[in-house]
Enzyme design. Structure first.
Site, PDB file in Angstrom:
ATOM      1  N   LYS A 156       0.834  -1.217   0.000  1.00  0.00           N
ATOM      2  CA  LYS A 156       0.000   0.000   0.000  1.00  0.00           C
ATOM      3  C   LYS A 156       0.865   1.262   0.000  1.00  0.00           C
ATOM      4  O   LYS A 156       0.508   2.276  -0.620  1.00  0.00           O
ATOM      5  CB  LYS A 156      -0.924  -0.008   1.220  1.00  0.00           C
ATOM      6  CG  LYS A 156      -1.829   1.226   1.364  1.00  0.00           C
ATOM      7  CD  LYS A 156      -2.685   1.455   0.122  1.00  0.00           C
ATOM      8  CE  LYS A 156      -3.869   2.383   0.377  1.00  0.00           C
ATOM      9  NZ  LYS A 156      -3.553   3.659   1.016  1.00  0.00           N
ATOM     10  N   GLU A 187       0.634   6.719  -6.674  1.00  0.00           N
ATOM     11  CA  GLU A 187      -0.490   7.664  -6.736  1.00  0.00           C
ATOM     12  C   GLU A 187       0.011   9.098  -6.747  1.00  0.00           C
ATOM     13  O   GLU A 187      -0.483   9.940  -7.519  1.00  0.00           O
ATOM     14  CB  GLU A 187      -1.391   7.416  -5.530  1.00  0.00           C
ATOM     15  CG  GLU A 187      -2.595   8.309  -5.409  1.00  0.00           C
ATOM     16  CD  GLU A 187      -3.355   8.017  -4.126  1.00  0.00           C
ATOM     17  OE1 GLU A 187      -3.415   8.908  -3.254  1.00  0.00           O
ATOM     18  OE2 GLU A 187      -3.866   6.885  -3.981  1.00  0.00           O
TER      19      GLU A 187
END
Length: 343
Positions: free
Chosen positions: A194, A201
């Site tokens: 993550k 991102e």
């Protein structure tokens, strides 16, 4: 369709994602006991399948053993909440950290809980405020048997069959990744994946934003620029005379473009609502994952210039480069007598 193995989960933290996860679980036949330091957040969720707790001790007391407690909290307060909740747990109970904790903290916490006969699962959770309807992508770290025990919860939280076409060359049929959740490895593995996800991102967001900014200034050739020694002249102003409708550009990118994505979808929506984005100051925060991704790249001797640049751009957006610019101005004034321009 209700899950075949309904479970009872405790959710600690009812912010933007915790509350939605609880509701999504209840929709699929599970039960939730919820707690938050804000009583209004707790009361807002009361309803069929959801019971409220007045404290962490009360929360644990409403669960059957072996218990499962999900912490959905900011990384800064996760550890203190974990310390408090484990005091009320018994052997074989499990704590799930669904926030954005540093993966190295997960390794330390898992060892500490194991010494008390408890289990710790780290679950990187992506989906934002849209997860209630879309589901959440889950990246999970922890012991094999414990993760398997919790699988009904993960299956209900994840998107499931979301209509995305199968990867053409994919042959593996015994994995869960295509359903939106994946056991990535032992303790810390979920948050490591993550962490890198969020670093990517950062870079994707920065590229979209920078590209649109280039388009926004593509009419610079028509600007009245003062000709002086402090301004680089635009050699061919006739090549920069475009007034692009950025909302429409973002919209066309959504349809058939290589860069089409959920991020472009969100950008198109924002520009359609407010073409100049006047309600935003442009101050971009970072919650840690981008930094940790860059640190991991350095430790691994892996080049990551794009993610690094995206992280530093966020620092710049908060004015952290202001003194750098002042030093540059001072040096230019010193060696060449260059005066600062007001604009």
């Amino acid at each position: 369709m209700a899950t075949e193995r309904p479970m009872r989960l405790a959710m600690v933290g009812l912010g933007r994602m915790g509350a939605n996860i609880a509701q999504r679980l209840v929709r699929d036949g599970h039960e939730c006991v919820v707690y938050d330091v804000n009583p209004d957040a707790v009361n807002a969720l009361r309803g069929p399948g959801i019971t409220a707790a007045t404290s962490l001790e009360d929360l644990v007391g409403q669960l059957r053993r072996p218990r499962a407690i999900w912490l959905m909290l900011p990384a800064a307060i996760t550890h203190s909440a974990l310390d408090e909740v484990v005091e009320h747990l018994d052997a074989d109970d499990v704590v799930i950290d669904g926030g954005n904790s540093f993966y190295q903290d997960d390794i330390v916490r898992a060892r500490a809980l194991a010494a008390r006969g408890l289990h710790y699962v780290d679950c990187g959770t992506s989906g934002g405020v849209w997860g209630l309807e879309r589901g959440y992508s889950l990246m999970i770290g922890g012991e094999d048997d414990v993760v398997a025990r919790l699988e009904p919860l993960f299956k209900s939280i994840a998107p499931g069959d979301d209509g995305v076409a199968p990867t053409p060359q994919r042959t593996r049929t015994d994995a869960t990744a295509a359903w939106g959740y994946l056991h990535c490895g032992p303790s810390g593995a979920g948050h490591f994946v993550k962490m890198v996800h969020n670093g990517i991102e950062y870079a994707m967001m920065a590229a979209i934003a920078e590209g649109l900014n280039i388009l926004k200034h593509a009419n610079v050739g028509r600007a009245n620029v003062v000709a002086d020694a402090e301004t680089t002249p635009l050699r061919h102003p006739e090549y920069y005379s475009y007034d692009f409708d950025l909302a429409e550009v973002a919209e066309v990118w959504r349809h058939g473009s290589v860069v089409s994505s959920w991020l472009v979808d969100l950008t198109a929506d924002a520009l359609a609502r407010s073409p100049e984005l006047r309600e935003f100051s442009g101050r971009v925060s970072d919650s840690g994952e981008g930094r940790w991704t860059v640190e991991a790249a350095i430790a691994e001797s892996v080049p990551a210039p794009v993610i690094s640049a995206a992280l530093f751009q966020r620092f710049e957006s908060r004015g952290e480069g202001e003194f750098t610019a002042k030093v540059l101005s001072a040096m230019r004034a010193g060696f060449g007598g260059h005066a600062e321009k007001s604009t």
